[in-house]
Design an enzyme around this catalytic site. Structure first.
Site, PDB file in Angstrom:
ATOM      1  N   LYS A 124      18.734 -55.444   7.174  1.00  0.00           N
ATOM      2  CA  LYS A 124      17.501 -55.651   6.399  1.00  0.00           C
ATOM      3  C   LYS A 124      17.707 -56.854   5.511  1.00  0.00           C
ATOM      4  CE  LYS A 124      13.471 -53.598   6.057  1.00  0.00           C
ATOM      5  NZ  LYS A 124      12.775 -52.866   7.146  1.00  0.00           N
TER       6      LYS A 124
HETATM    7  P1  NAD Z   1       1.806 -54.020   4.354  1.00  0.00           P
HETATM    8  O1  NAD Z   1       2.205 -54.869   3.224  1.00  0.00           O
HETATM    9  O2  NAD Z   1       1.015 -54.608   5.482  1.00  0.00           O
HETATM   10  O3  NAD Z   1       0.940 -52.756   3.826  1.00  0.00           O
HETATM   11  C1  NAD Z   1       1.333 -51.928   2.789  1.00  0.00           C
HETATM   12  C2  NAD Z   1       0.076 -51.244   2.255  1.00  0.00           C
HETATM   13  O4  NAD Z   1       0.437 -50.274   1.287  1.00  0.00           O
HETATM   14  C3  NAD Z   1      -0.885 -52.206   1.552  1.00  0.00           C
HETATM   15  O5  NAD Z   1      -2.214 -51.833   1.899  1.00  0.00           O
HETATM   16  C4  NAD Z   1      -0.636 -51.921   0.072  1.00  0.00           C
HETATM   17  O6  NAD Z   1      -1.770 -52.222  -0.741  1.00  0.00           O
HETATM   18  C5  NAD Z   1      -0.359 -50.439   0.141  1.00  0.00           C
HETATM   19  N1  NAD Z   1       0.332 -49.875  -1.012  1.00  0.00           N
HETATM   20  C6  NAD Z   1       1.370 -50.381  -1.725  1.00  0.00           C
HETATM   21  N2  NAD Z   1       1.702 -49.532  -2.704  1.00  0.00           N
HETATM   22  C7  NAD Z   1       0.872 -48.468  -2.596  1.00  0.00           C
HETATM   23  C8  NAD Z   1       0.727 -47.245  -3.295  1.00  0.00           C
HETATM   24  N3  NAD Z   1       1.507 -46.942  -4.322  1.00  0.00           N
HETATM   25  N4  NAD Z   1      -0.235 -46.378  -2.892  1.00  0.00           N
HETATM   26  C9  NAD Z   1      -1.031 -46.666  -1.847  1.00  0.00           C
HETATM   27  N5  NAD Z   1      -0.936 -47.798  -1.148  1.00  0.00           N
HETATM   28  C10 NAD Z   1      -0.008 -48.680  -1.514  1.00  0.00           C
HETATM   29  O7  NAD Z   1       3.143 -53.339   4.875  1.00  0.00           O
HETATM   30  P2  NAD Z   1       3.393 -52.634   6.262  1.00  0.00           P
HETATM   31  O8  NAD Z   1       4.008 -53.599   7.201  1.00  0.00           O
HETATM   32  O9  NAD Z   1       2.163 -51.874   6.686  1.00  0.00           O
HETATM   33  O10 NAD Z   1       4.566 -51.617   5.848  1.00  0.00           O
HETATM   34  C11 NAD Z   1       4.293 -50.379   5.209  1.00  0.00           C
HETATM   35  C12 NAD Z   1       5.529 -49.507   5.298  1.00  0.00           C
HETATM   36  O11 NAD Z   1       5.861 -49.319   6.665  1.00  0.00           O
HETATM   37  C13 NAD Z   1       6.794 -50.061   4.623  1.00  0.00           C
HETATM   38  O12 NAD Z   1       7.536 -48.984   4.119  1.00  0.00           O
HETATM   39  C14 NAD Z   1       7.529 -50.694   5.785  1.00  0.00           C
HETATM   40  O13 NAD Z   1       8.938 -50.762   5.535  1.00  0.00           O
HETATM   41  C15 NAD Z   1       7.215 -49.696   6.871  1.00  0.00           C
HETATM   42  N6  NAD Z   1       7.365 -50.205   8.223  1.00  0.00           N
HETATM   43  C16 NAD Z   1       6.669 -51.296   8.641  1.00  0.00           C
HETATM   44  C17 NAD Z   1       6.831 -51.742   9.943  1.00  0.00           C
HETATM   45  C18 NAD Z   1       6.036 -52.891  10.487  1.00  0.00           C
HETATM   46  O14 NAD Z   1       6.144 -53.172  11.694  1.00  0.00           O
HETATM   47  N7  NAD Z   1       5.194 -53.543   9.694  1.00  0.00           N
HETATM   48  C19 NAD Z   1       7.737 -51.102  10.805  1.00  0.00           C
HETATM   49  C20 NAD Z   1       8.434 -49.980  10.342  1.00  0.00           C
HETATM   50  C21 NAD Z   1       8.230 -49.540   9.045  1.00  0.00           C
END
Ligand code: NAD
Length: 443
Positions: free
Chosen positions: A133
């Site tokens: 990471k």
């Molecule tokens: P992103 O930045 O596109 O979206 C995150 C969303 O969460 C945003 O809408 C943000 O406003 C919202 N958010 C932040 N804090 C919040 C809170 N306290 N309450 C409610 N909403 C809140 O990120 P993403 O890529 O969708 O990633 C989200 C999660 O998924 C992370 O934990 C990331 O590590 C995990 N993840 C992402 C991927 C990927 O392919 N993008 C893969 C595996 C895991």
């Protein structure tokens, strides 16, 4: 049964592992520290495995960590210093794979925890990767596009000694996207003197990205929800869903739930949530979010708080925002039947205990959100062979791989009478441990 507690310095004293910098947030204490939580989950899992103690200790620590501090020239001519990290947790099963996160709250402990989870996730999915990471302490929204590009290219250069298609392959995470992966891939290629598309995944399709990668995590989340509903004898058309986080993962998961006939009654983002008991119109909501920058204020829906969203009465709660959202503070108030962990580390170990006692079914992060790394793997394979597959083939591979992993986790949980998270980590950690023993300890 291996007893690791006594040998474990992190258990006895968290201090040596809580390095804070003047350029980053101070890592949170106790239940809020993701690395402490990842280690607690690891300890709980290895109690059920008969591993050599040296192997347990090997897997508790990251293999290597790089901390970088670098200058970036801003648009107004000022020079600002940024801190970034790249951590490799394990390289036993292959090159390391893991996202890069841009957030003002990035800490080394967080990156260590996420690298460890990536090792478990790749092993659980039977992908030939170890876990990594990376992150930069920055609010990407506060920089112009050109500043973000400069920061990305400099960070990529600083960590380039760890990167490579055969050594370490980044992907997008919170605060980064396909454009950031394109800049990293281009920077690495410029240093090499030729194009190396396989050095990142989650790139734009035009430069070697895979069809379906952007949606893969959310799609995989819903593949696992579909399997969970089947096991519980629930029909999608009668299922209600609340989604925390309306970003890449959450918005796609919401749409895929809707496609299967489920009712998405609430979603939230960092500014708050909205509720509509008879279901949200997701297409209009996406336009509203794009125009206003938030889900709140969506016409016809009631504004709710993030806390209220988590404790709504619904069948499936998708947590797709960030770590530490379900804690000892709110776990007893969760009213969903199934929790799908789209985010990494959204549930603390204390909350896990409460949810397990209450028989809430959790689809753990390393299974639930593994669709992203699975299609990243497919992208890497396509880049290495310079031969690209149609979307149907990608989605079919994803569904088959994640369904197989889901069934393995359920079977392991049932035969060992352990919760799903423990079962998923048992399968993963056993695979890595077997590989360590087969390879042998060098020299
Ligand atoms: P992103 O930045 O596109 O979206 C995150 C969303 O969460 C945003 O809408 C943000 O406003 C919202 N958010 C932040 N804090 C919040 C809170 N306290 N309450 C409610 N909403 C809140 O990120 P993403 O890529 O969708 O990633 C989200 C999660 O998924 C992370 O934990 C990331 O590590 C995990 N993840 C992402 C991927 C990927 O392919 N993008 C893969 C595996 C895991």
């Amino acid at each position: 049964m291996a007893d690791t507690k006594d040998r474990n310095p992190v258990h006895q004293c968290n201090k040596p592992y809580s390095i804070s910098g003047d350029l980053g947030a101070v890592p949170p204490e106790g239940e809020q520290n993701p690395y402490v939580n990842a280690l607690a989950q690891f300890d709980k899992t290895v109690e059920h495995l008969n591993l050599k103690s040296g192997v347990v200790d090997t897997l508790r620590y990251p293999k290597r960590e790089l901390s970088v501090t670098f200058p970036v020239e801003l648009a107004n001519g000022d020079i600002r210093i940024f801190r970034g990290y790249r951590v490799h947790h394990s390289t036993v099963l292959g090159p390391t794979k893991g996202g890069i996160r841009y957030s003002p709250n990035v800490t080394l402990d967080e990156i260590r925890a996420l690298a460890m989870l990536m090792s478990w996730k790749c092993a659980l999915m039977n992908l030939p990767y170890g876990g990594a990471k990376g992150g930069v302490v920055v609010d990407p929204k506060a920089l112009s596009r050109r500043e973000l590009e400069r920061l990305t290219r400099r960070y990529a250069t600083e960590i380039s000694l760890m990167l490579g298609p055969e050594s370490d392959i980044p992907a997008p995470d919170m605060g980064t996207d396909s454009q950031v992966m394109a800049w990293i891939m281009d920077t690495y290629s410029m240093h090499k003197g030729y194009s190396v598309p396989a050095v990142t995944t989650g790139k734009p399709v035009e430069i070697g990205g895979s069809l379906g990668r952007t949606e893969a995590t959310g799609r995989g989340v819903v593949n696992t929800i579909e399997q969970a509903l089947k096991r519980m004898g629930m029909v999608p058309q009668r299922v209600s869903v609340a989604v925390q986080g309306f970003g890449n993962v959450g918005a796609v998961a919401a749409s895929c739930c809707r496609e299967l006939g489920m009712k998405v009654l609430a979603v939230s983002d960092s500014t708050g949530g909205i509720l509509k008991e008879d279901g949200l119109d997701l297409d209009s909501l996406k336009i509203h979010k794009k125009e206003s920058g938030q889900v709140s204020g969506f016409p016809g829906a009631e504004n709710i708080t993030n806390d209220e969203l988590l404790t709504l009465k619904c069948d499936v709660l998708v947590v797709a925002a960030m770590e530490n959202q379900i804690t000892s503070r709110n776990a007893d108030k969760i009213r969903a039947t199934i929790i799908a962990e789209g985010a990494n580390g959204p549930t603390t170990p204390e909350a896990d205990e409460i949810l397990n006692d209450r028989k809430v079914m959790t689809i753990p992060d390393i299974l639930c959100n593994a669709g992203g790394v699975t299609v990243s793997y497919l992208e890497w394979v396509q880049d290495l062979q310079s031969f690209y597959w149609p979307l149907e083939q990608i989605n079919l591979h994803l569904k088959n791989l994640i369904t197989a992993a889901f069934n393995n986790v359920m079977a392991c949980g049932e035969s060992h009478r352990v919760p799903n998270r423990v079962a998923a980590q048992m399968l993963a950690i056993q695979r890595i441990s077997d590989a360590i023993m087969i390879r042998g300890i060098y020299p």
